[in-house]
Design an enzyme around this catalytic site. Sequence first.
Site, PDB file in Angstrom:
ATOM      1  N   CYS A  17      39.071  49.037  44.120  1.00 25.52           N
ATOM      2  CA  CYS A  17      39.383  48.608  45.479  1.00 25.52           C
ATOM      3  C   CYS A  17      38.491  47.445  45.888  1.00 25.52           C
ATOM      4  CB  CYS A  17      39.202  49.768  46.452  1.00 25.52           C
ATOM      5  SG  CYS A  17      40.127  51.250  46.002  1.00 25.52           S
ATOM      6  N   GLY A  43      43.535  45.485  45.669  1.00 23.62           N
ATOM      7  CA  GLY A  43      44.250  46.672  46.126  1.00 23.62           C
ATOM      8  C   GLY A  43      45.360  46.311  47.072  1.00 23.62           C
ATOM      9  N   ASN A 118      34.612  51.953  46.399  1.00 27.06           N
ATOM     10  CA  ASN A 118      35.264  51.327  45.249  1.00 27.06           C
ATOM     11  C   ASN A 118      34.705  51.964  43.984  1.00 27.06           C
ATOM     12  OD1 ASN A 118      36.435  49.641  43.331  1.00 27.06           O
ATOM     13  ND2 ASN A 118      34.909  48.026  43.619  1.00 27.06           N
ATOM     14  N   GLY A 119      35.556  52.601  43.191  1.00 27.11           N
ATOM     15  CA  GLY A 119      35.100  53.182  41.937  1.00 27.11           C
ATOM     16  C   GLY A 119      35.620  54.577  41.719  1.00 27.11           C
ATOM     17  N   TYR A 259      39.997  40.533  33.985  1.00 26.46           N
ATOM     18  CA  TYR A 259      41.231  40.643  34.757  1.00 26.46           C
ATOM     19  C   TYR A 259      41.053  40.742  36.261  1.00 26.46           C
ATOM     20  CZ  TYR A 259      45.743  42.461  36.377  1.00 26.46           C
ATOM     21  OH  TYR A 259      46.912  42.653  37.049  1.00 26.46           O
ATOM     22  N   SER A 301      46.003  35.418  35.842  1.00 22.49           N
ATOM     23  CA  SER A 301      44.671  35.761  35.370  1.00 22.49           C
ATOM     24  C   SER A 301      44.388  35.279  33.955  1.00 22.49           C
ATOM     25  CB  SER A 301      44.452  37.277  35.460  1.00 22.49           C
ATOM     26  OG  SER A 301      45.464  37.969  34.762  1.00 22.49           O
TER      27      SER A 301
END
Length: 503
Positions: A17, A43, A118-119, A259, A301
């Site tokens: 996120c 996200g 985030n994670g 990425y 990307s």
Amino acid sequence: MTELQNATDFRGLNEECGLFGVWGLPEAAQTTFYGMHALQHRGQEGAGIVSNDNGRLWQHRGLGLLSDVFRNPEKIASLKGSSAIGHVRYATAGTHGIENIQPYLVHFNDYQIALAHNGNITNALTLRKQLEDTGSIFQSSSDSEILLHLIRRSHQNSMKEKIAESLRQLHGGFAFLLLTPDALFAALDPHGFRPFCIGKLPGGQYVVASETAALNMTDAEFVRDVQPGELITINDQGMQIDHYTNNVTLNIDAMEYIYFARPDSTIYGVNVHIARKHMGRCLAREQPVSGANIVVGVPNSSLSAAQGYAEEAGLPNEMGLVKNQYIARTFIQPNQDKRERAVRMKLSAIKEVVNGKSIVLVDDSIVRGTTSMYIIHMLKDAGAKEVHVRIASPAFKYPSFYGVDMQTTNELMAANHSLEEMTEMIQADSLAFLSVQGLVDSINLKTPYNGDGLTTAYFDGHYPSPIYDYQSSLQDKVDAGLVNFDPEPIAVMPEIFSIRKGI
């Protein structure tokens, strides 16, 4: 597939996120909105903001893109106050309802607290069971909520001490932003899996963000990266840096460079575009293609890596594929059907460029293989004579437990098929990957910590930290005689067996 790979096929509550926070700025929610725009790529399932107006916290969140959630300008205007945190969510498992959209805001009888995460907490199942067994009631299916329960149960005196004590009980990869009536807190896991940085606005206010691209969006000057194991407090007195643990290393997720992160972001001193360009150059040296006419990168990307490959190989770098910029990224779609539909909608081949050509198709990764198969089919339908696929990362053979949507080996093409089988499945004329050492050398992270500073577990199975809930589940199968192991896979992932096998 090996017994070990079968045993790792389970679903976790993982997320990748974007976080943004600011303290002491009039119209803080508006600045947070701008910062989150720069993080939308991290996200696209949901977004939210919590603001602090003179000690009272206000929240708005919803499903969809940031622009959808805050389509009505009155939503931002209602989030008054001089401090705020924001979150964009990419869910990889669990339910996809509004209850899992962050930031979470909880109202205790003596204070409020908001959290954005985030994670992935790898011991989440164990902690959640312990908390529920002693009376905690969860409102979401996300692992993020666990920290709020731990903070509330802490008997430490100050909020900082409560947070620090709670963080020491968590394992895995995580970056947290917490907003209270009195302060903004930022914390990073002891291995530094997730990128996290601090900037300063022209007026002297501090901001915290997942990527430096969000600092640029808000005209904030980069100050420093949040370091592993740090707990940072930002309030009216300024910024204070503490460590909730001193047992730290740096193992930034290599997928950020490959990425996830924007090319204009810099992570621990390494610009993402430059790193990707170096990956392409190294790939051209390691895996050349004889007789190729042009290099085509898969937008967006992979364009930096394609540029590096073309320069090293001395080939024209052509725009053979065009992306519809209004279509979401396929990798972060929540299920396979939506990923396949997004591929068909977002890319088209330029026939006049690829017709009759032998193409080096440079992509950043192959996870499930679906995207590659569609792109190759598209190029050959447009008249390409040959399509030689070159991947600017190593082959994904192991699942992720730190917050990337690769949680089971069943999903990983390279974990289940040989290079020859993969080549045939995606209908390429040839297929080759960047080596792990080539990836490490291309990023060339300079770090005062031991090691190269990267997590390459997806490629080599070397997980920097124990995978606790996975470990317990796996050991139960061993004890029941349902799973057998040979020495080789045990040696590949020794941390998994470190506690109960004594290895």
